[in-house]
Design a protein around this motif. Structure first.
Motif, mmCIF file in Angstrom:
data_model
loop_
_atom_site.group_PDB
_atom_site.id
_atom_site.type_symbol
_atom_site.label_atom_id
_atom_site.label_comp_id
_atom_site.label_asym_id
_atom_site.label_seq_id
_atom_site.Cartn_x
_atom_site.Cartn_y
_atom_site.Cartn_z
ATOM 1 N N MET A 80 0.847 -1.196 0.000
ATOM 2 C CA MET A 80 0.000 0.000 0.000
ATOM 3 C C MET A 80 0.882 1.245 0.000
ATOM 4 O O MET A 80 1.943 1.266 0.614
ATOM 5 C CB MET A 80 -0.915 0.028 1.224
ATOM 6 N N LYS A 81 0.413 2.268 -0.682
ATOM 7 C CA LYS A 81 1.191 3.495 -0.811
ATOM 8 C C LYS A 81 0.704 4.533 0.193
ATOM 9 O O LYS A 81 -0.477 4.869 0.237
ATOM 10 C CB LYS A 81 1.043 4.025 -2.234
ATOM 11 N N ALA A 82 1.623 5.042 1.018
ATOM 12 C CA ALA A 82 1.270 6.061 2.007
ATOM 13 C C ALA A 82 1.153 7.421 1.327
ATOM 14 O O ALA A 82 2.114 7.913 0.724
ATOM 15 C CB ALA A 82 2.314 6.112 3.106
ATOM 16 N N ILE A 83 -0.030 8.024 1.390
ATOM 17 C CA ILE A 83 -0.272 9.328 0.791
ATOM 18 C C ILE A 83 -0.056 10.440 1.808
ATOM 19 O O ILE A 83 0.503 11.490 1.495
ATOM 20 C CB ILE A 83 -1.712 9.407 0.228
ATOM 21 N N LEU A 84 -0.495 10.206 3.029
ATOM 22 C CA LEU A 84 -0.287 11.137 4.139
ATOM 23 C C LEU A 84 0.115 10.347 5.368
ATOM 24 O O LEU A 84 -0.391 9.237 5.586
ATOM 25 C CB LEU A 84 -1.562 11.929 4.440
ATOM 26 N N ASN A 85 1.001 10.924 6.172
ATOM 27 C CA ASN A 85 1.480 10.204 7.348
ATOM 28 C C ASN A 85 1.776 11.206 8.467
ATOM 29 O O ASN A 85 2.918 11.585 8.694
ATOM 30 C CB ASN A 85 2.723 9.395 6.993
ATOM 31 N N ILE A 86 0.735 11.629 9.161
ATOM 32 C CA ILE A 86 0.874 12.601 10.237
ATOM 33 C C ILE A 86 0.682 11.870 11.562
ATOM 34 O O ILE A 86 -0.410 11.385 11.866
ATOM 35 C CB ILE A 86 -0.161 13.728 10.104
ATOM 36 N N LEU A 87 1.764 11.779 12.333
ATOM 37 C CA LEU A 87 1.728 11.021 13.583
ATOM 38 C C LEU A 87 2.387 11.826 14.700
ATOM 39 O O LEU A 87 3.374 12.541 14.461
ATOM 40 C CB LEU A 87 2.457 9.685 13.421
ATOM 41 N N PRO A 88 1.864 11.693 15.912
ATOM 42 C CA PRO A 88 2.489 12.362 17.052
ATOM 43 C C PRO A 88 3.659 11.528 17.582
ATOM 44 O O PRO A 88 3.853 10.378 17.178
ATOM 45 C CB PRO A 88 1.362 12.415 18.086
ATOM 46 N N GLY A 89 4.435 12.104 18.494
ATOM 47 C CA GLY A 89 5.533 11.352 19.079
ATOM 48 C C GLY A 89 5.042 10.226 19.959
ATOM 49 O O GLY A 89 5.658 9.163 20.045
ATOM 50 N N LYS A 90 3.883 10.428 20.597
ATOM 51 C CA LYS A 90 3.338 9.438 21.513
ATOM 52 C C LYS A 90 1.823 9.520 21.497
ATOM 53 O O LYS A 90 1.255 10.605 21.387
ATOM 54 C CB LYS A 90 3.868 9.676 22.930
ATOM 55 N N VAL A 91 1.168 8.367 21.617
ATOM 56 C CA VAL A 91 -0.294 8.309 21.626
ATOM 57 C C VAL A 91 -0.765 7.756 22.972
ATOM 58 O O VAL A 91 -0.321 6.690 23.403
ATOM 59 C CB VAL A 91 -0.827 7.421 20.485
ATOM 60 N N ASP A 92 -1.672 8.479 23.620
ATOM 61 C CA ASP A 92 -2.299 8.015 24.858
ATOM 62 C C ASP A 92 -3.530 7.192 24.474
ATOM 63 O O ASP A 92 -4.662 7.661 24.534
ATOM 64 C CB ASP A 92 -2.682 9.220 25.724
ATOM 65 N N ALA A 93 -3.289 5.935 24.073
ATOM 66 C CA ALA A 93 -4.346 5.110 23.492
ATOM 67 C C ALA A 93 -5.510 4.892 24.458
ATOM 68 O O ALA A 93 -6.671 4.868 24.038
ATOM 69 C CB ALA A 93 -3.772 3.771 23.041
ATOM 70 N N GLU A 94 -5.223 4.721 25.730
ATOM 71 C CA GLU A 94 -6.283 4.426 26.697
ATOM 72 C C GLU A 94 -7.295 5.559 26.823
ATOM 73 O O GLU A 94 -8.412 5.354 27.295
ATOM 74 C CB GLU A 94 -5.679 4.121 28.066
ATOM 75 N N LYS A 117 -8.655 -8.102 -5.290
ATOM 76 C CA LYS A 117 -9.296 -7.985 -3.979
ATOM 77 C C LYS A 117 -8.595 -8.849 -2.935
ATOM 78 O O LYS A 117 -8.408 -8.427 -1.790
ATOM 79 C CB LYS A 117 -10.770 -8.375 -4.081
ATOM 80 N N SER A 118 -8.197 -10.066 -3.310
ATOM 81 C CA SER A 118 -7.517 -10.940 -2.357
ATOM 82 C C SER A 118 -6.185 -10.347 -1.910
ATOM 83 O O SER A 118 -5.783 -10.470 -0.750
ATOM 84 C CB SER A 118 -7.293 -12.324 -2.972
ATOM 85 N N GLU A 119 -5.499 -9.684 -2.828
ATOM 86 C CA GLU A 119 -4.236 -9.038 -2.495
ATOM 87 C C GLU A 119 -4.472 -7.809 -1.619
ATOM 88 O O GLU A 119 -3.670 -7.501 -0.735
ATOM 89 C CB GLU A 119 -3.496 -8.638 -3.776
ATOM 90 N N GLN A 120 -5.570 -7.097 -1.852
ATOM 91 C CA GLN A 120 -5.889 -5.939 -1.029
ATOM 92 C C GLN A 120 -6.035 -6.334 0.431
ATOM 93 O O GLN A 120 -5.516 -5.666 1.330
ATOM 94 C CB GLN A 120 -7.181 -5.283 -1.523
ATOM 95 N N GLU A 121 -6.744 -7.427 0.674
ATOM 96 C CA GLU A 121 -6.974 -7.877 2.046
ATOM 97 C C GLU A 121 -5.663 -8.260 2.714
ATOM 98 O O GLU A 121 -5.447 -7.977 3.900
ATOM 99 C CB GLU A 121 -7.960 -9.045 2.038
ATOM 100 N N LYS A 122 -4.765 -8.877 1.964
ATOM 101 C CA LYS A 122 -3.467 -9.257 2.517
ATOM 102 C C LYS A 122 -2.633 -8.019 2.840
ATOM 103 O O LYS A 122 -2.010 -7.926 3.909
ATOM 104 C CB LYS A 122 -2.727 -10.146 1.513
ATOM 105 N N LEU A 123 -2.638 -7.047 1.928
ATOM 106 C CA LEU A 123 -1.899 -5.805 2.159
ATOM 107 C C LEU A 123 -2.447 -5.042 3.357
ATOM 108 O O LEU A 123 -1.688 -4.469 4.140
ATOM 109 C CB LEU A 123 -1.957 -4.932 0.903
ATOM 110 N N LEU A 124 -3.768 -5.044 3.491
ATOM 111 C CA LEU A 124 -4.393 -4.358 4.618
ATOM 112 C C LEU A 124 -3.952 -4.988 5.935
ATOM 113 O O LEU A 124 -3.615 -4.281 6.900
ATOM 114 C CB LEU A 124 -5.911 -4.406 4.472
ATOM 115 N N GLY A 125 -3.955 -6.316 5.998
ATOM 116 C CA GLY A 125 -3.518 -7.009 7.206
ATOM 117 C C GLY A 125 -2.074 -6.689 7.550
ATOM 118 O O GLY A 125 -1.741 -6.435 8.721
ATOM 119 N N ASN A 126 -1.201 -6.665 6.545
ATOM 120 C CA ASN A 126 0.209 -6.343 6.781
ATOM 121 C C ASN A 126 0.375 -4.911 7.266
ATOM 122 O O ASN A 126 1.212 -4.631 8.142
ATOM 123 C CB ASN A 126 1.017 -6.556 5.497
#
Length: 275
Positions: A1-15, A54-63
């Motif tokens: 899969m090709k990353a178009i946007l990738n905006i991430l913080p240094g840390k995520v307070d998931a809880e 479609k089968s390849e899409q599902e595999k890529l999504l899982g990865n």
């Protein structure tokens, strides 16, 4: 899969955060909202390469789910918003759950049987949304996030763009558009359309306008499109009033998110519409 946007913080307070995932034929995206501070801190968009089966899409999504470090935590809430095209909206008074499968077969055919039937109840508008999602994808997210809540994008859009002034809303994806027409205080149409060229999109929108006797209606655009694109220039030939969607005003956004055009993200910053 090709990353178009990738905006991430240094840390995520998931809880103390909500994860919103958006999955469709075109790719996968997600946003993370810090609920304590009421601010979106992450926005990531992946697209499938053109022509992937479609089968390849599902595999890529899982990865991709496995490789995203930010998705390996236990979030307070998780929503999946599916934008697959096989959906039927119907009023409460006509809804019969035992007929869901027959209705979807009638409208969308029955060629792909490896799917799961889901239903959204949009109480405030008296509408049921029945839709099909690939079974492997539903199971993938259920195993990854056991308490995930499923929604369809059409259900979200009905709330996000409630009937009011006449307007044509278009969400642009690499191989399809989703169109919602508000006219005379009602949602007249909400549907997905495949396209190959910018001219195809013009034809689709003009045909909708003709079908519903709409002339010189304002057009609101979302997705990865800008004023220098061939599509924008094509649409400008036929629509006098065009604007880009703005970010929902109910929440705040990280500085890095606000440095990007607001309409790139509008379909994923919708946690408040998934309850």
């Amino acid at each position: 899969m090709k990353a178009i946007l990738n905006i991430l913080p240094g840390k995520v307070d998931a809880e103390n955060s909500t994860l919103i995932c958006h999955i469709g034929e075109e790719g996968f995206s997600y946003a993370i909202k810090d609920d304590l501070q009421n601010i979106y801190v992450a926005a990531v968009v992946f697209n499938y390469e053109h022509g992937i089966r479609k089968s390849e899409q599902e595999k890529l999504l899982g990865n991709t789910l496995l490789k995203q470090v930010e998705l390996q935590s236990n979030f307070k809430k998780v929503y999946t918003i599916y934008s697959f095209s096989e959906s039927v909206l119907m009023p409460f008074e006509l809804y019969k759950s035992q007929e869901n499968n027959n209705i979807l077969k009638l409208v969308h055919g029955d060629m792909d049987m490896n799917t799961i039937l889901l239903t959204d109840i949009i109480t405030e508008y008296g509408i049921c949304n029945i839709y099909r999602v690939p079974e492997n994808i539903v199971n993938l997210f259920k195993s990854k996030f056991p308490d995930v809540v499923n929604r369809h994008l059409y259900s979200v859009l009905i709330k996000q763009y409630p009937p009011g002034d006449d307007k044509l809303f278009v969400i642009y994806y690499p191989q399809k558009i989703i169109v919602k027409l508000n006219k005379d205080g009602q949602t007249q149409i909400l549907n997905s359309y495949l396209y190959h060229t910018a001219i195809d999109i013009s034809y689709i929108l003009l045909n909708i306008c003709k079908q519903f006797n709409v002339y010189n209606i304002p057009l609101e655009l979302s997705g990865m499109i800008d004023q220098e694109s061939a599509l924008y220039a094509e649409l400008r030939k036929y629509f006098e009033t065009m604007n880009f969607a703005q970010l929902p005003s109910q929440v705040k956004y990280s500085e890095e998110i606000t440095l990007n055009p607001a309409h790139y993200f509008s379909p994923i910053f919708v946690a408040h519409l998934c309850e």
